[in-house]
Design an enzyme around this catalytic site. Structure first.
Site, PDB file in Angstrom:
ATOM      1  N   ASP A 104       8.666 -34.766  31.397  1.00  0.00           N
ATOM      2  CA  ASP A 104       7.229 -35.618  31.797  1.00  0.00           C
ATOM      3  C   ASP A 104       7.574 -36.865  31.942  1.00  0.00           C
ATOM      4  O   ASP A 104       8.442 -37.537  31.441  1.00  0.00           O
ATOM      5  CB  ASP A 104       6.344 -35.205  30.631  1.00  0.00           C
ATOM      6  CG  ASP A 104       4.914 -35.657  30.674  1.00  0.00           C
ATOM      7  OD1 ASP A 104       4.378 -35.227  31.750  1.00  0.00           O
ATOM      8  OD2 ASP A 104       4.252 -36.433  29.901  1.00  0.00           O
ATOM      9  N   ASP A 140       5.554 -36.062  25.578  1.00  0.00           N
ATOM     10  CA  ASP A 140       5.339 -36.759  24.422  1.00  0.00           C
ATOM     11  C   ASP A 140       4.044 -36.227  23.887  1.00  0.00           C
ATOM     12  O   ASP A 140       3.569 -36.632  23.044  1.00  0.00           O
ATOM     13  CB  ASP A 140       4.909 -38.262  24.765  1.00  0.00           C
ATOM     14  CG  ASP A 140       3.767 -38.391  25.920  1.00  0.00           C
ATOM     15  OD1 ASP A 140       3.325 -37.142  26.573  1.00  0.00           O
ATOM     16  OD2 ASP A 140       3.349 -39.383  26.419  1.00  0.00           O
ATOM     17  N   ASP A 169       0.733 -32.460  27.226  1.00  0.00           N
ATOM     18  CA  ASP A 169       1.600 -31.532  27.885  1.00  0.00           C
ATOM     19  C   ASP A 169       1.987 -30.389  26.508  1.00  0.00           C
ATOM     20  O   ASP A 169       3.016 -29.728  26.794  1.00  0.00           O
ATOM     21  CB  ASP A 169       2.756 -32.250  28.444  1.00  0.00           C
ATOM     22  CG  ASP A 169       3.403 -33.458  27.638  1.00  0.00           C
ATOM     23  OD1 ASP A 169       3.005 -33.078  26.177  1.00  0.00           O
ATOM     24  OD2 ASP A 169       4.059 -34.307  28.006  1.00  0.00           O
TER      25      ASP A 169
HETATM   26  P1  ADP Z   1       1.703 -37.646  33.335  1.00  0.00           P
HETATM   27  O1  ADP Z   1       1.891 -36.163  33.735  1.00  0.00           O
HETATM   28  O2  ADP Z   1       2.397 -38.745  33.947  1.00  0.00           O
HETATM   29  O3  ADP Z   1       2.120 -37.854  31.696  1.00  0.00           O
HETATM   30  P2  ADP Z   1      -1.172 -37.199  32.702  1.00  0.00           P
HETATM   31  O4  ADP Z   1      -1.150 -35.754  32.853  1.00  0.00           O
HETATM   32  O5  ADP Z   1      -1.322 -37.628  31.387  1.00  0.00           O
HETATM   33  O6  ADP Z   1       0.102 -37.985  33.225  1.00  0.00           O
HETATM   34  O7  ADP Z   1      -2.325 -37.762  33.432  1.00  0.00           O
HETATM   35  C1  ADP Z   1      -2.168 -37.520  35.030  1.00  0.00           C
HETATM   36  C2  ADP Z   1      -3.172 -38.486  35.758  1.00  0.00           C
HETATM   37  O8  ADP Z   1      -4.403 -38.483  35.295  1.00  0.00           O
HETATM   38  C3  ADP Z   1      -2.856 -40.162  35.614  1.00  0.00           C
HETATM   39  O9  ADP Z   1      -1.809 -40.312  36.291  1.00  0.00           O
HETATM   40  C4  ADP Z   1      -4.140 -40.846  35.603  1.00  0.00           C
HETATM   41  O10 ADP Z   1      -4.195 -40.877  37.188  1.00  0.00           O
HETATM   42  C5  ADP Z   1      -4.946 -39.755  35.532  1.00  0.00           C
HETATM   43  N1  ADP Z   1      -5.727 -39.921  34.102  1.00  0.00           N
HETATM   44  C6  ADP Z   1      -5.461 -39.028  33.127  1.00  0.00           C
HETATM   45  N2  ADP Z   1      -6.141 -39.396  31.755  1.00  0.00           N
HETATM   46  C7  ADP Z   1      -6.447 -40.606  32.161  1.00  0.00           C
HETATM   47  C8  ADP Z   1      -7.371 -41.694  31.423  1.00  0.00           C
HETATM   48  N3  ADP Z   1      -7.689 -41.671  29.995  1.00  0.00           N
HETATM   49  N4  ADP Z   1      -7.804 -42.754  32.344  1.00  0.00           N
HETATM   50  C9  ADP Z   1      -7.595 -42.723  33.592  1.00  0.00           C
HETATM   51  N5  ADP Z   1      -6.724 -41.840  34.154  1.00  0.00           N
HETATM   52  C10 ADP Z   1      -6.461 -40.907  33.568  1.00  0.00           C
HETATM   53 MG    MG Z   2       1.912 -37.309  29.657  1.00  0.00          MG
END
Ligand code: ADP
Ligand code: MG
Length: 619
Positions: free
Chosen positions: A320, A512, A516
């Site tokens: 991730d 993390d 996920d």
């Molecule tokens: P990653 O796969 O990089 O760990 P996440 O799955 O946690 O990212 O989140 C995917 C996307 O969703 C982020 O890049 C962001 O654009 C958006 N996102 C998720 N949670 C939030 C939040 N609390 N505030 C703003 N954007 C968010």
């Molecule tokens: Mg993440």
């Protein structure tokens, strides 16, 4: 000594006594053959009762063939060919072997417990102006405790007064102490090095970090069935083969040679005893325990022996991005408001995000710099993969990515930049964006270099946009990258990967635990980073890196490999010795006692070899 070991000790003592009586009586007086049989049988019965019981239980579960059965057939057979003394002696030594087993297993567990010496013994509870020493189990939420230099933190808590440095080595393997001040979270099991601190209890003892880690390590230890699964495959073929050889020894030679039939029966029985893989069977779980212990000292928690085994087989790692390969600490690079002030935009975004624990939310809060007035925020809804929706001062606010804006039908201008763009809309109108960027962990580079050297497949999953994803992947030289993934896309993508997996290929997912956790549990091996604090990750993962350092995976793999190497060494040595003994038994060079004593020697060497696993550091 464990209860089990004590019982074995008493059994052995009683058996030895009866054995001596039988010996003395039969050597000083001439007794009828039947009486002699009865006397020795008494000693035998005392020594073998538990073995018979265990075997009966196993038979009920339809697992018959193992070392117990070998011993039962051999000793019972010896009685029939009137080798009473040998039968009792063989059973006696077998029990002594089990006794040593019990003790050394107990020792290994104890040394692991000592290595991860994190069990807090007491707490200084603040009552009015006085302090009272209480067991940590009795602390309640929100009580205030006092932490003195040199003391172990009894429960998870947050500093309310004072500053100090904390040694978290026992928890995370991190040798550098950490400075703490008011507002910082402390984890139970770490040690306050200097400074007197006051802290408020945030978790009960049982939910605190130390208790959780110990539960996990203990469960991994008790997962005996797990660790023996490696050995099971072996016993399945080994034992029947041995029984067959013994049978052939009993049947074939008398048909061709002249020697007495009873002699060949006896030799067949000795072969059974000689072949008993007793020592090997202890050394295997011991080596796995040692490996788990060695890993926990490096800040890597492995939840069961089978994961240690599987870790050596992993050939593809899926990562991730946010918070795993990158620090997950975003810095605001640009605030571009639309029809409002910069401060206002940041405030709205920070307030809307004030309940989220996503790294993006944390960084917006940090950039905002003030304690958010949460009473201004209502109707919060976090939408994984999109962002958040909330009412701030009664106005409807959306904070998130392009997907969120598109879904809400908001007219906005898309920004192309190698940073994460957070779009904000207020009451259905575009209000601007905040550009934030994250940094790649230095440590990720080290891990990726190692992965390339080992020719591991590397994949990156992220919910972030294409630009950011490609940039991170190319700098880390990750082979394939998937971006703009919703949490459920990550799940289905991994499922697809697994369907296309070839026989024997294994895939690990490293994340993390934020958004996920399902993927962590779906992968062959789920590796969670930053075990401290992240409950979802602790539950879902099979392996936990206590410190935010992806390269700990390297130590974990090295330890896993060393464990399996030690197990293999033990197997080769033990089987080699067994083959030799079987051959010697066939030609009549060993007695039943000697066969058992030889097995004990093999066992001791195996056990010593496994003990060394504990010292292994994987560095
Ligand atoms: P990653 O796969 O990089 O760990 P996440 O799955 O946690 O990212 O989140 C995917 C996307 O969703 C982020 O890049 C962001 O654009 C958006 N996102 C998720 N949670 C939030 C939040 N609390 N505030 C703003 N954007 C968010
Ligand atoms: Mg993440």
């Amino acid at each position: 000594m464990t209860e089990e070991a004590r019982k074995k000790g008493i059994e052995i003592g009683a058996g030895v006594l009866l054995y001596i009586i039988a010996w003395s009586v039969t050597s000083y007086w001439t007794v009828p053959a039947a009486a002699e049989t009865v006397l020795f049988f008494l000693a035998y019965a005392v020594l073998s009762a538990t073995t018979y019981l265990e075997q009966a239980k196993k038979m009920l579960k339809r697992q018959f063939i193992d070392e117990n059965l070998l011993m039962i057939i051999a000793t019972l057979g010896a009685f029939f060919v009137e080798r009473h003394k040998e039968a009792v002696a063989a059973m006696l030594f077998y029990q002594v072997g089990k006794f040593v087993e019990e003790i050394s297993l107990g020792r290994t567990k104890k040394s692991i417990a000592k290595f991860i010496d994190i069990r807090p013994e007491y707490a200084n509870l603040k009552v009015g102006n006085k302090e009272k020493i209480v067991p940590p189990q009795e602390l309640e939420l929100r009580q205030v405790i006092v932490l003195r230099p040199g003391e172990k933190i009894p429960v998870d808590c947050v500093v309310t007064q004072g500053t100090g440095t904390i040694d978290m080595k026992a928890l995370t393997g991190e040798s550098e102490p950490r400075a703490v001040r008011v507002g910082d979270h402390l984890y139970s099991g770490s040690i306050n090095l200097n400074g007197v601190l006051e802290a408020r209890v945030t978790r009960l003892y049982n939910d605190s970090t130390a208790a959780k880690i110990m539960r996990m390590v203990e469960n991994a230890n008790d997962n005996k069935a797990d660790s023996v699964h490696f050995a099971d495959k072996f016993t399945k073929y080994y034992t029947p083969i041995v029984i067959l050889i013994a049978l052939l020894t009993v049947i074939l030679p008398p048909m061709m040679f002249i020697e007495a039939k009873s002699e060949w029966i006896y030799r067949g029985l000795i072969i059974l005893v000689a072949a008993c893989p007793c020592g090997l069977m202890v050394s295997i779980p011991m080596a796995f325990l040692g490996g788990i212990g060695a890993a926990s000292r490096q800040g890597v928690l492995i939840k069961g022996a089978s994961y240690l085994e599987e870790l050596t087989e992993v050939d593809t790692y899926v990562f991730d991005k946010t918070g795993t390969l990158t620090e997950g600490v975003f810095h605001v690079r640009d605030i571009v408001p639309h029809k409002m002030q910069e401060e206002e935009l940041l405030e709205i975004a920070a307030l809307a995000e004030s309940y989220s624990n996503h790294p993006i939310a944390t960084s917006l809060g940090e950039a905002y710099g003030r304690e958010p007035d949460r009473s201004r925020v209502t109707d919060i809804e976090e939408q994984p993969g999109y962002g958040v929706r909330a009412h701030v001062d009664g106005r409807e606010v959306y904070v998130g990515n392009t997907r969120l804006m598109n879904r809400e039908g908001i007219f906005y201008q898309q920004v192309e930049d190698a940073g994460t763009v957070v779009y904000i809309a207020v009451d259905g109108e575009y209000a601007g964006y905040i550009l934030i960027s994250d940094i790649i962990r230095e440590d990720s580079f080290r891990l990726m270099r190692w992965m390339r050297r080992k020719s591991m497949g590397t994949v990156m999953f992220t919910g972030d946009n294409e630009q950011v994803a490609e940039e991170v992947a190319s700098r880390l030289r990750i082979e394939s990258v998937y971006y703009e993934l919703m949490p459920e896309d990550k799940v289905s993508l991994l499922e697809e990967f697994r369907e296309n997996q070839m026989e024997g290929e294994k895939m690990a997912f490293v994340g993390d635990g934020i958004n996920d956790a399902p993927v962590l549990s779906l992968a062959d091996i789920g590796i969670a980073m930053g075990g401290l604090g992240a409950d979802a990750a602790l539950e879902a993962a099979d392996i936990i890196l206590m410190e935010d350092e992806p390269s700990r995976i390297i130590s974990a793999v090295r330890i896993a490999k060393a464990t399996l190497r030690s197990v293999r060494q033990n197997m080769v040595f033990a089987i080699g010795m067994k083959v030799l003994l079987i051959i010697m038994a066939f030609f009549g060079f060993v007695t039943m006692q000697n066969a058992i004593i030889a097995d004990m020697a093999v066992m001791l060497i195996n056990i010593l070899n496994s003990f060394w696993m504990l010292q292994y550091s994987g560095r």
